[in-house]
Design an enzyme around this catalytic site. Structure first.
Site, PDB file in Angstrom:
ATOM      1  N   HIS A  11    -100.628 -52.122  40.210  1.00 31.41           N
ATOM      2  CA  HIS A  11    -101.225 -51.964  39.273  1.00 31.41           C
ATOM      3  C   HIS A  11     -99.498 -53.274  39.571  1.00 31.41           C
ATOM      4  O   HIS A  11     -97.727 -53.072  39.220  1.00 31.41           O
ATOM      5  CB  HIS A  11    -100.309 -51.203  38.282  1.00 31.41           C
ATOM      6  N   VAL A  28    -109.730 -59.682  38.838  1.00 35.63           N
ATOM      7  CA  VAL A  28    -110.907 -60.523  38.458  1.00 35.63           C
ATOM      8  C   VAL A  28    -110.500 -60.072  37.099  1.00 35.63           C
ATOM      9  O   VAL A  28    -109.565 -58.975  36.076  1.00 35.63           O
ATOM     10  CB  VAL A  28    -112.107 -60.644  39.095  1.00 35.63           C
TER      11      VAL A  28
HETATM   12  P1  NAD Z   1    -106.881 -63.915  34.353  1.00 36.87           P
HETATM   13  O1  NAD Z   1    -108.091 -64.543  33.165  1.00 36.87           O
HETATM   14  O2  NAD Z   1    -105.400 -64.838  33.917  1.00 36.87           O
HETATM   15  O3  NAD Z   1    -107.795 -64.521  35.742  1.00 36.87           O
HETATM   16  C1  NAD Z   1    -109.259 -63.651  36.353  1.00 36.87           C
HETATM   17  C2  NAD Z   1    -109.742 -64.669  37.215  1.00 36.87           C
HETATM   18  O4  NAD Z   1    -110.804 -63.504  37.557  1.00 36.87           O
HETATM   19  C3  NAD Z   1    -109.939 -65.566  36.839  1.00 36.87           C
HETATM   20  O5  NAD Z   1    -109.260 -66.358  37.192  1.00 36.87           O
HETATM   21  C4  NAD Z   1    -111.534 -65.902  36.847  1.00 36.87           C
HETATM   22  O6  NAD Z   1    -111.996 -67.313  37.171  1.00 36.87           O
HETATM   23  C5  NAD Z   1    -111.606 -63.978  38.623  1.00 36.87           C
HETATM   24  N1  NAD Z   1    -112.887 -64.232  38.780  1.00 36.87           N
HETATM   25  C6  NAD Z   1    -113.966 -63.807  37.506  1.00 36.87           C
HETATM   26  N2  NAD Z   1    -114.977 -63.655  37.571  1.00 36.87           N
HETATM   27  C7  NAD Z   1    -114.363 -63.057  39.010  1.00 36.87           C
HETATM   28  C8  NAD Z   1    -115.486 -62.850  40.918  1.00 36.87           C
HETATM   29  N3  NAD Z   1    -116.682 -62.518  40.174  1.00 36.87           N
HETATM   30  N4  NAD Z   1    -114.893 -63.161  41.423  1.00 36.87           N
HETATM   31  C9  NAD Z   1    -114.146 -64.238  42.005  1.00 36.87           C
HETATM   32  N5  NAD Z   1    -112.799 -63.950  40.664  1.00 36.87           N
HETATM   33  C10 NAD Z   1    -113.406 -63.701  39.758  1.00 36.87           C
HETATM   34  O7  NAD Z   1    -106.380 -62.715  33.588  1.00 36.87           O
HETATM   35  P2  NAD Z   1    -104.904 -61.928  34.355  1.00 36.87           P
HETATM   36  O8  NAD Z   1    -104.252 -61.745  33.373  1.00 36.87           O
HETATM   37  O9  NAD Z   1    -104.739 -62.642  35.869  1.00 36.87           O
HETATM   38  O10 NAD Z   1    -105.467 -60.560  34.540  1.00 36.87           O
HETATM   39  C11 NAD Z   1    -106.226 -59.604  36.110  1.00 36.87           C
HETATM   40  C12 NAD Z   1    -105.863 -58.331  36.134  1.00 36.87           C
HETATM   41  O11 NAD Z   1    -105.004 -58.012  35.978  1.00 36.87           O
HETATM   42  C13 NAD Z   1    -106.884 -57.924  35.149  1.00 36.87           C
HETATM   43  O12 NAD Z   1    -107.578 -56.206  35.603  1.00 36.87           O
HETATM   44  C14 NAD Z   1    -105.973 -57.182  34.156  1.00 36.87           C
HETATM   45  O13 NAD Z   1    -106.046 -56.149  33.350  1.00 36.87           O
HETATM   46  C15 NAD Z   1    -105.126 -57.539  35.209  1.00 36.87           C
HETATM   47  N6  NAD Z   1    -103.249 -57.492  34.600  1.00 36.87           N
HETATM   48  C16 NAD Z   1    -103.041 -57.964  33.775  1.00 36.87           C
HETATM   49  C17 NAD Z   1    -101.539 -58.647  33.549  1.00 36.87           C
HETATM   50  C18 NAD Z   1    -100.668 -59.502  32.835  1.00 36.87           C
HETATM   51  O14 NAD Z   1     -99.430 -59.281  32.408  1.00 36.87           O
HETATM   52  N7  NAD Z   1    -101.910 -60.122  32.559  1.00 36.87           N
HETATM   53  C19 NAD Z   1    -100.630 -57.282  34.195  1.00 36.87           C
HETATM   54  C20 NAD Z   1    -101.231 -56.884  34.856  1.00 36.87           C
HETATM   55  C21 NAD Z   1    -102.353 -55.939  35.275  1.00 36.87           C
END
Ligand code: NAD
Length: 734
Positions: free
Chosen positions: A464, A414
């Site tokens: 991760h 999330v």
């Molecule tokens: P994103 O914003 O694309 O997706 C997050 C999703 O979580 C959204 O669809 C949102 O609606 C959902 N969400 C929020 N609150 C929620 C809840 N209470 N219950 C269910 N769903 C909920 O973000 P992302 O880029 O996919 O990142 C997600 C996680 O992965 C973060 O912790 C980020 O740090 C980590 N991450 C991201 C990357 C990257 O390159 N983007 C790489 C590694 C790790």
């Protein structure tokens, strides 16, 4: 004749079926005993007039996966030992003789005067494919299990048992060079199309087809041994040859920046070999092979990309005491960019997925990502409509946490927000209870602190992923202070299930990969602010061996994300933790100019609709000064890129964040493409010698500042003369 690795059956037509089936090994490999026995088989076949021909096949699923790389990895060391024991000349003679052993045996097959047919029942790779190229006829099973290829370049070697000579005698030189440079495996139909095999047959008919070719008068002469054989692309010194070779050399440089001696050796082998009769050409190949087997690039690449990766994939870090888990149903919470990707790779591996988001539309959007990915595979003929239906059938998109019931593991992806993550953990545990392992995909929040929200922190762990999830092969597993063995074993079993490579690291800001790659990007930023021309920054980074320049990479991960990280780092670690020049650059781009990267079509590059990206012309102006490119030391720029990352990797080892150099090396290549020819961040240091690396760091500190300062561990190792692999793995030199 007693044979351990082969079984011989002669039929009433006088055709010997030679079945290769090494005892006690899951796969056939080419080793000394195999070579000795092949020599004996050739003698036997030649001596017995009643033998009309030979069919070579395998008794295992795969035909043969090539040479025993464990043996090859120590080539440089074997040679050094031989020099010590018997002197340079004797050692060299021995080594070249040894390097040409397989090639000579294969040539004996080819010139035995009896027809040999290879019945390729499964994967035939490297030396395993080269032996079939020395057979006069090749028939391959029409099976998804079968393929052929020469992947040696991927571990810093090249096909040194005739591959560089027979391939360009079978197809046009440009195609041959592509095939040899890339090291890709080909499925049966494609192999036939490329003239690499003569026939594709149903699995059950393979041996019969091979025998039928012999009975039908199959000729025991290779095309290149025929009197009027003509090279497919003609002579090298011809107008056509002149159209091939200058661009081939340019292509080699463009692809490798001269960092890969094995690729250069392929070019030399083909260029020199095509001007010679096959027997001399094979000798030329063997000499280059002896050289490459002793190269430090081959030793480092075999160690990291074959041996260490294999060990990590087999669960080197898995706690032995934990019984194997049986992960059938995985919960993924958050169906955004990362969660959608995690759902896809999990369902692709055959597990059921419950993909939960805040509302049904968001969950459905996440599932649509899987639909798009599998549909594209169907369109390319790599999957069927049935595969697609099955895969999508395994993903349940939902807004109801109750659907998580029965999950064996939950991965949360999330928003990167402590509060949202805490709420997610509570809700999921409300449904599943505290015993199901819960993993967070956070990229910045410490696992130990997130785990305080779990009822049992021992069941909380970090998994991760890197983006894009379906392409990136590395997964970092992060241990919180209280994470237990069962959570670690479950996380490792999950990573194995989805066929990615895990490294296990301890909890710290940025974990491992992001710390190193962050330094790489920062070096690019600082060079820009020093007035280094942007194109030079990007090109020199690739010359150093990185797959993409730091400015491109920053555009991909988003510059506004870098801005958030800068602010968070300053808040947590203080003002001095961020270089003011870097902060100024990012602030100008993000806050003043709203250049966020590829995602809004403008970053360090411009992304014109439907056109190719181009460096933004305004960049040079941001530094306020421009250096004359002719005055810039390119070697030093290359060193800055690699040292900035390697010294950070050394720090992670000094701090105990990464505990095994194999993980640092494999993680650096798979996670952020650290110059693969070095074997990875830590092998880069070991390869230079720790003392040399420390003195390089000191020079860079004097010229560019404390960010290059080596940790005390490095100074201590420089004094004692230890390498990382000796100190942490107990292994002698690469
Ligand atoms: P994103 O914003 O694309 O997706 C997050 C999703 O979580 C959204 O669809 C949102 O609606 C959902 N969400 C929020 N609150 C929620 C809840 N209470 N219950 C269910 N769903 C909920 O973000 P992302 O880029 O996919 O990142 C997600 C996680 O992965 C973060 O912790 C980020 O740090 C980590 N991450 C991201 C990357 C990257 O390159 N983007 C790489 C590694 C790790």
């Amino acid at each position: 004749m007693t044979l351990a690795n082969f079984k011989l059956d002669t039929d009433s037509d006088g055709i010997v079926l030679v079945t290769w089936d090494m005892p006690g090994k899951p796969m056939n490999v080419l080793d000394q005993t195999v070579m000795d026995e092949l020599d004996a088989i050739v003698d036997h076949v030649v001596a017995d007039a009643a033998i009309k021909g030979v069919v070579l096949t395998s008794g295992k699923d795969a035909f043969c996966t090539g040479a025993d790389l464990t043996m090859m990895q120590s080539g440089a060391k074997q040679f050094a030992d031989a020099v010590k024991a018997r002197g340079q000349d004797a050692a060299m003679t021995e080594f070249v003789d040894q390097a040409g052993r397989a090639s000579r045996v294969f040539r004996r097959i080819e010139t035995s005067g009896k027809p040999w047919a290879a019945a390729i029942n499964g994967v035939a790779l490297g030396g395993g494919f080269e032996i079939t190229l020395a057979c006069h006829y090749r028939v391959i099973a029409d099976s998804p299990k079968a393929s052929v290829g020469l992947p040696e370049v991927k571990v810093g070697l090249f096909p040194g048992a005739g591959g560089t000579q027979r391939i360009p005698r079978l197809m046009a030189t440009p195609d041959a060079l592509q095939f040899l440079f890339k090291g890709e495996s080909l499925k049966p139909a494609r192999a036939k199309q490329m003239n690499l095999v003569h026939d594709v047959a149903p699995e059950g008919e393979l041996v019969a087809r091979a025998k039928a070719w012999i009975k039908g008068g199959g000729k025991p002469v290779a095309p290149w041994d025929e009197k009027n054989f003509k090279m497919p692309s003609g002579k090298i010194f011809s107008p056509f040859g002149m159209m091939i070779w200058p661009p081939a050399n340019a292509l080699y440089r463009k692809e490798t920046y001269d960092n890969y001696p094995a690729v250069k050796a392929i070019l030399k082998c083909v260029y020199e070999g095509l001007q010679l009769p096959i027997d001399q050409a094979l000798k030329v190949e063997s000499r280059y092979f002896a050289q490459i087997m002793r190269s430090k690039e081959a030793a480092a690449m075999i160690r990291s990309l074959f041996l260490s990766m294999g060990e990590l994939n087999k669960g080197a870090r898995r706690p032995k005491s934990e019984p194997r888990t049986n992960l059938k149903k995985i919960g993924v919470i958050g169906a955004g960019f990362m969660g959608a990707g995690i759902a896809y790779v999990t369902a692709s591996a055959g597990a059921q997925v419950v993909l939960v988001d805040r509302d049904q539309a968001a969950a459905d959007k996440g599932k649509a990502h899987s639909d798009a990915l599998i549909s594209s595979r169907v369109a390319k003929g790599r999957a069927t409509e049935a595969d697609k239906a099955a895969l999508l059938g395994r993903i349940k998109a939902s807004a109801d946490y109750n659907d998580l019931k029965g999950c064996d593991l939950v991965v949360e992806a999330v928003f990167e927000d402590r509060g949202v993550k805490a709420e997610t953990t509570k809700k999921a545990q409300g449904v599943l209870g505290p015993d199901v392992v819960f993993a967070s995909n956070t990229s910045t929040l410490p696992i130990t602190s997130l785990a305080t929200e779990a009822q049992k922190p021992e069941n909380f762990i970090g998994i991760h992923f890197f983006s894009p999830v379906d392409k990136m092969m590395l997964v970092e597993i992060i241990m919180g202070e209280k994470t237990g063995d069962r959570a670690l074993a479950t996380a490792l079993d999950f990573v194995r299930l989805i066929k990615k490579t895990p490294i296990v690291v301890n909890d710290t800001r940025g974990f491992y990969a992001n710390r190193c790659v962050g330094n790489y990007i920062r070096e690019g930023h600082l060079m820009l602010m020093e007035g280094v021309p942007p194109a030079m920054i990007e090109n020199v980074a690739r010359m150093a061996g990185m797959p993409v320049g730091p400015l491109s990479l920053n555009d991909e991960v988003a510059i506004d994300l870098s801005w958030r990280v800068v602010q968070a780092t300053k808040k947590d670690l203080g003002e001095q933790s961020i270089d003011p020049a870097q902060e100024k650059l990012i602030k100008t781009l993000v806050v003043d100019l709203e250049r966020f990267g590829r995602k809004n079509g403008k970053g360090f590059y411009d992304y014109p609709q439907g056109g190719k990206k181009k460096l933004w012309p305004g960049l040079a102006g941001l530094a306020g000064k421009a250096l004359d490119p002719d005055t810039i030391d390119v070697e030093e720029l290359k060193q800055r890129f690699l040292v900035a990352q390697a010294v950070e990797a050394a720090r992670t080892m000094a701090e105990g964040v990464v505990t095994d150099p194999r993980e640092a090396d494999v993680g650096s290549i798979l996670g952020f493409g650290f110059a693969p020819f070095t074997g990875g961040t830590i092998s880069y240091i070991d390869g230079l010698g720790v003392a040399n690396f420390v003195s390089l760091c000191d020079t860079l500190v004097a010229r560019h500042g404390d960010r290059f300062s080596p940790p005390a561990l490095l100074r201590e190792m420089a004094k004692s003369g230890e390498t990382f692999y000796e100190r942490f793995v107990g292994a002698k030199a690469a």
